[in-house]
Write a protein that holds these residues in place. Sequence first.
Motif, PDB file in Angstrom:
ATOM      1  N   GLU A  24      87.217  26.620  93.159  1.00 21.51           N
ATOM      2  CA  GLU A  24      88.190  27.012  92.136  1.00 21.51           C
ATOM      3  C   GLU A  24      89.514  26.289  92.332  1.00 21.51           C
ATOM      4  O   GLU A  24      90.119  25.816  91.374  1.00 21.51           O
ATOM      5  CB  GLU A  24      88.398  28.532  92.139  1.00 21.51           C
ATOM      6  N   LYS A  27      89.041  22.603  91.343  1.00 21.83           N
ATOM      7  CA  LYS A  27      88.981  22.444  89.886  1.00 21.83           C
ATOM      8  C   LYS A  27      90.369  22.553  89.268  1.00 21.83           C
ATOM      9  O   LYS A  27      90.726  21.766  88.393  1.00 21.83           O
ATOM     10  CB  LYS A  27      88.073  23.507  89.262  1.00 21.83           C
ATOM     11  N   ARG A  28      91.132  23.530  89.718  1.00 21.78           N
ATOM     12  CA  ARG A  28      92.473  23.751  89.176  1.00 21.78           C
ATOM     13  C   ARG A  28      93.366  22.525  89.367  1.00 21.78           C
ATOM     14  O   ARG A  28      94.227  22.232  88.557  1.00 21.78           O
ATOM     15  CB  ARG A  28      93.111  24.960  89.850  1.00 21.78           C
ATOM     16  N   HIS A  29      93.118  21.790  90.450  1.00 24.44           N
ATOM     17  CA  HIS A  29      93.949  20.626  90.769  1.00 24.44           C
ATOM     18  C   HIS A  29      93.233  19.296  90.533  1.00 24.44           C
ATOM     19  O   HIS A  29      93.702  18.256  90.980  1.00 24.44           O
ATOM     20  CB  HIS A  29      94.454  20.744  92.210  1.00 24.44           C
ATOM     21  N   LYS A  30      92.101  19.365  89.825  1.00 25.11           N
ATOM     22  CA  LYS A  30      91.331  18.175  89.438  1.00 25.11           C
ATOM     23  C   LYS A  30      90.942  17.326  90.642  1.00 25.11           C
ATOM     24  O   LYS A  30      91.082  16.107  90.648  1.00 25.11           O
ATOM     25  CB  LYS A  30      92.103  17.355  88.408  1.00 25.11           C
ATOM     26  N   LEU A  31      90.433  18.009  91.665  1.00 30.42           N
ATOM     27  CA  LEU A  31      89.982  17.357  92.883  1.00 30.42           C
ATOM     28  C   LEU A  31      88.527  17.720  93.137  1.00 30.42           C
ATOM     29  O   LEU A  31      88.026  18.719  92.627  1.00 30.42           O
ATOM     30  CB  LEU A  31      90.833  17.795  94.081  1.00 30.42           C
ATOM     31  N   SER A  32      87.881  16.933  93.946  1.00 34.29           N
ATOM     32  CA  SER A  32      86.499  17.195  94.321  1.00 34.29           C
ATOM     33  C   SER A  32      86.437  18.343  95.324  1.00 34.29           C
ATOM     34  O   SER A  32      87.180  18.352  96.317  1.00 34.29           O
ATOM     35  CB  SER A  32      85.907  15.921  94.948  1.00 34.29           C
ATOM     36  N   ALA A  49      97.440  13.743  96.591  1.00 35.65           N
ATOM     37  CA  ALA A  49      97.162  14.737  95.555  1.00 35.65           C
ATOM     38  C   ALA A  49      97.111  16.150  96.140  1.00 35.65           C
ATOM     39  O   ALA A  49      97.631  17.095  95.535  1.00 35.65           O
ATOM     40  CB  ALA A  49      95.856  14.409  94.839  1.00 35.65           C
TER      41      ALA A  49
END
Length: 66
Positions: A24, A27-32, A49
């Motif tokens: 979660e 996803k919120r921070h657009k990371l794997s 990032a």
Amino acid sequence: MEKTAKEVRESLKAACEASGSQIEWAKRHKLSGAFVSDVIRGRRDPSDAICKALGLKRVIVYRTAT
């Protein structure tokens, strides 16, 4: 305030727990999710990032050996 890589990992782990899971938070921070897991486990260094998402700035310092 300066933090060690270990302290950044601890902050990341706490942020993931507060979000409900590593996936979660990632996803919120657009990371794997796999990358976030690798950073928490010490397999990879915290990226720019991840630091930015934690409100930190990554700075690399080189000093003369004594």
